[in-house]
Design an enzyme around this catalytic site. Structure first.
Site, PDB file in Angstrom:
ATOM      1  CE  LYS A   5       0.341 -12.897  -6.764  1.00  0.00           C
ATOM      2  NZ  LYS A   5       0.526 -13.867  -7.882  1.00  0.00           N
TER       3      LYS A   5
HETATM    4  C1  E4P Z   1      -0.101 -17.339  -7.849  1.00  0.00           C
HETATM    5  O1  E4P Z   1      -0.584 -16.249  -7.617  1.00  0.00           O
HETATM    6  C2  E4P Z   1       1.076 -17.559  -8.699  1.00  0.00           C
HETATM    7  O2  E4P Z   1       0.939 -16.728  -9.837  1.00  0.00           O
HETATM    8  C3  E4P Z   1       1.198 -18.953  -9.232  1.00  0.00           C
HETATM    9  O3  E4P Z   1       0.187 -19.778  -8.706  1.00  0.00           O
HETATM   10  C4  E4P Z   1       2.579 -19.545  -9.151  1.00  0.00           C
HETATM   11  O4  E4P Z   1       2.524 -20.836  -9.684  1.00  0.00           O
HETATM   12  P1  E4P Z   1       3.833 -21.654 -10.149  1.00  0.00           P
HETATM   13  O5  E4P Z   1       4.476 -22.224  -8.932  1.00  0.00           O
HETATM   14  O6  E4P Z   1       3.266 -22.720 -11.038  1.00  0.00           O
HETATM   15  O7  E4P Z   1       4.701 -20.679 -10.866  1.00  0.00           O
END
Ligand code: E4P
Length: 215
Positions: free
Chosen positions: A83
């Protein structure tokens, strides 16, 4: 639609794997920090449970550093996907890694224009954060509609991972739009499954079954 689980918690990941619903895992530094285990060890444990993409976040702030992190992840397990935040060094790294055949997931995406550049750079996945847009009074789901349409218009291979999901309606709406993947926190998976009428109906059937004379 593929279902990823959005957590770094091994028990939660195992539970969804046992249900036969685990297509992949997404983590981020915040989720990993809750598990009180070195990140690399945790990632290896997750990869033992999940055969699909295991998304792990690069933290370098320059393109060369991100590329090095992604190469190292890829060497450790072919199903690790790096990522990478949506910023200039990130896009540069995505292009380089695409040329090397190393998969990336561009994260912290909040606009269709970012999504267009990410697909052109050759990312395997894009992660629009819809809950965080909802939090600031934007309709996060509009971004999913835009990205799905733009990628269809130009036959981009980048897959849309609906992220920052807060409740079951996010999942259903993403499915209606035709998003490729939704990454779901464990509590939302429970909410998708549970229905009070199912519980009431099961209790009634079991109570009535007990009334049937035993032959
Ligand atoms: C996605 O890859 C992220 O880990 C996640 O969905 C972020 O979510 P949040 O906005 O609830 O922290």
């Amino acid at each position: 639609m593929k279902l990823f689980i959005d957590t770094a918690n091994l028990d939660a990941i195992r539970r969804v794997a046992d249900l036969g619903l685990l297509d992949g895992v997404t983590t981020n530094p915040t989720l990993v920090s809750r598990e009180k285990m070195p990140a690399d060890k945790l990632y290896d444990e997750i990869a033992k449970i999940c055969e699909g993409p295991v998304n792990v976040e690069a933290v370098s702030q320059d393109a060369d550093g991100i590329v090095e992190e992604a190469r190292a992840f890829h060497k450790r397990a072919p199903n690790f996907v790096t990522k990478i935040p949506c910023f200039e060094p990130g896009l540069k790294a995505v292009r380089q890694l695409a040329e090397e055949g190393i998969p990336t997931n561009v994260t912290l995406v909040f606009s269709p224009s970012q999504g267009l550049l990410i697909a052109k750079a050759g990312a395997k996945f894009v992660s629009p954060f819809i809950g965080r847009l909802d939090d600031i009074s934007h309709t996060g789901m509009d971004l999913i509609e835009d990205l799905v349409m733009i990628y269809e218009n130009y036959d981009f291979d980048t897959e849309v991972v609906v992220a920052s999901v807060r409740h079951p309606l996010h999942v259903l709406e993403a499915a209606r739009i035709g998003a490729d993947i939704v990454t779901i926190p464990p509590d939302v998976i429970d909410k998708l499954l549970k229905h009070p009428l199912t519980d009431i109906g099961m209790k009634k059937f079991l109570d009535d079954y007990a009334k049937i004379p035993k032959g």
